[in-house]
Write an enzyme that holds these catalytic residues in place. Sequence first.
Site, PDB file in Angstrom:
ATOM      1  N   ASN A 194      29.908  30.074  32.929  1.00 44.29           N
ATOM      2  CA  ASN A 194      28.995  29.904  31.801  1.00 44.29           C
ATOM      3  C   ASN A 194      28.420  28.496  31.843  1.00 44.29           C
ATOM      4  OD1 ASN A 194      27.739  30.626  29.260  1.00 44.29           O
ATOM      5  ND2 ASN A 194      29.209  29.263  28.261  1.00 44.29           N
TER       6      ASN A 194
ATOM      7  N   HIS B 238      26.780  25.577  29.105  1.00 49.08           N
ATOM      8  CA  HIS B 238      26.716  25.263  27.678  1.00 49.08           C
ATOM      9  C   HIS B 238      25.979  23.944  27.483  1.00 49.08           C
ATOM     10  CE1 HIS B 238      27.943  25.402  23.487  1.00 49.08           C
ATOM     11  NE2 HIS B 238      28.295  24.137  23.571  1.00 49.08           N
TER      12      HIS B 238
ATOM     13  N   MET C   4      24.143  36.020  24.581  1.00 50.70           N
ATOM     14  CA  MET C   4      24.553  35.652  23.224  1.00 50.70           C
ATOM     15  C   MET C   4      25.542  36.659  22.636  1.00 50.70           C
ATOM     16  SD  MET C   4      23.036  32.837  23.076  1.00 50.70           S
ATOM     17  CE  MET C   4      23.288  32.369  21.365  1.00 50.70           C
TER      18      MET C   4
ATOM     19  N   ASP D  51      33.610  28.765  24.564  1.00 46.31           N
ATOM     20  CA  ASP D  51      33.120  27.570  25.255  1.00 46.31           C
ATOM     21  C   ASP D  51      34.274  26.729  25.789  1.00 46.31           C
ATOM     22  OD1 ASP D  51      30.444  28.238  24.798  1.00 46.31           O
ATOM     23  OD2 ASP D  51      30.473  27.301  22.823  1.00 46.31           O
TER      24      ASP D  51
ATOM     25  N   SER E 102      27.151  21.505  30.519  1.00 40.50           N
ATOM     26  CA  SER E 102      28.394  21.724  31.258  1.00 40.50           C
ATOM     27  C   SER E 102      28.442  23.135  31.838  1.00 40.50           C
ATOM     28  CB  SER E 102      29.613  21.554  30.340  1.00 40.50           C
ATOM     29  OG  SER E 102      29.578  20.328  29.632  1.00 40.50           O
TER      30      SER E 102
END
Length: 223
Positions: free
Chosen positions: A115, A117, A98, A153, A144
């Site tokens: 990453n 998401h 985070m 993102d 995703s």
Amino acid sequence: MPATCNVLVLISGSGSNLQALIDSTQTGADSSKSSPARICAVISNRADAYGLARAKQAGIATQVLDHKQYDGREAFDAALMHAIDSYDPQLVVLAGFMRILTPDFVRHYAGRLLNIHPSLLPKYKGLHTHQRALDAGDREHGCSVHFVSEELDGGPLVLQALVSVQADDSTTSLAQRVHAQEHVIYPLAVRWFAEGRLQLTPQGAMLDEQLLPASGYQTRTQP
């Protein structure tokens, strides 16, 4: 089977995606099905992150870098890069980390930073994705995996899991089904990278030397 690919995982919380990655990389009785990915270390910016206990239980090295001890994002990210590079990973994986990363950090790991998401990007970047999907009346939601870019993102999509939204869904029930799919597609994307099948090129994300579509490779769960 390719040589071992060292993977470093960054976490801030419970580490459920980390656990899925640990489970997927442990060598079972059938070595032909084992992944070449090896988690070499887990780093957290929170000392109380339960994911650290998961890593220790699996015999994986852990380290804590408390972002509050640094004077700003740039100083923290510089220290984080130094810590990461000491483990010499081929891939860095964000699993509930985070922190908004600085451009220098993203550029340093360009092409080897993934990453996950909890939305069907480019929809619902940021937080509260499940509530936003329900508020919009979406019939499909999901998660995703993407290469990380300097845009929050953002970055080329690798893999998406589509989940049907039910009429009686709450944010909790929808989140549970999405999380279950995260635990499927994240280890798969990491394995693709470790096997040398997935790479980021100037044209976009490529799998098996084929350019992936803008939405990435998509899987769909049964209603």
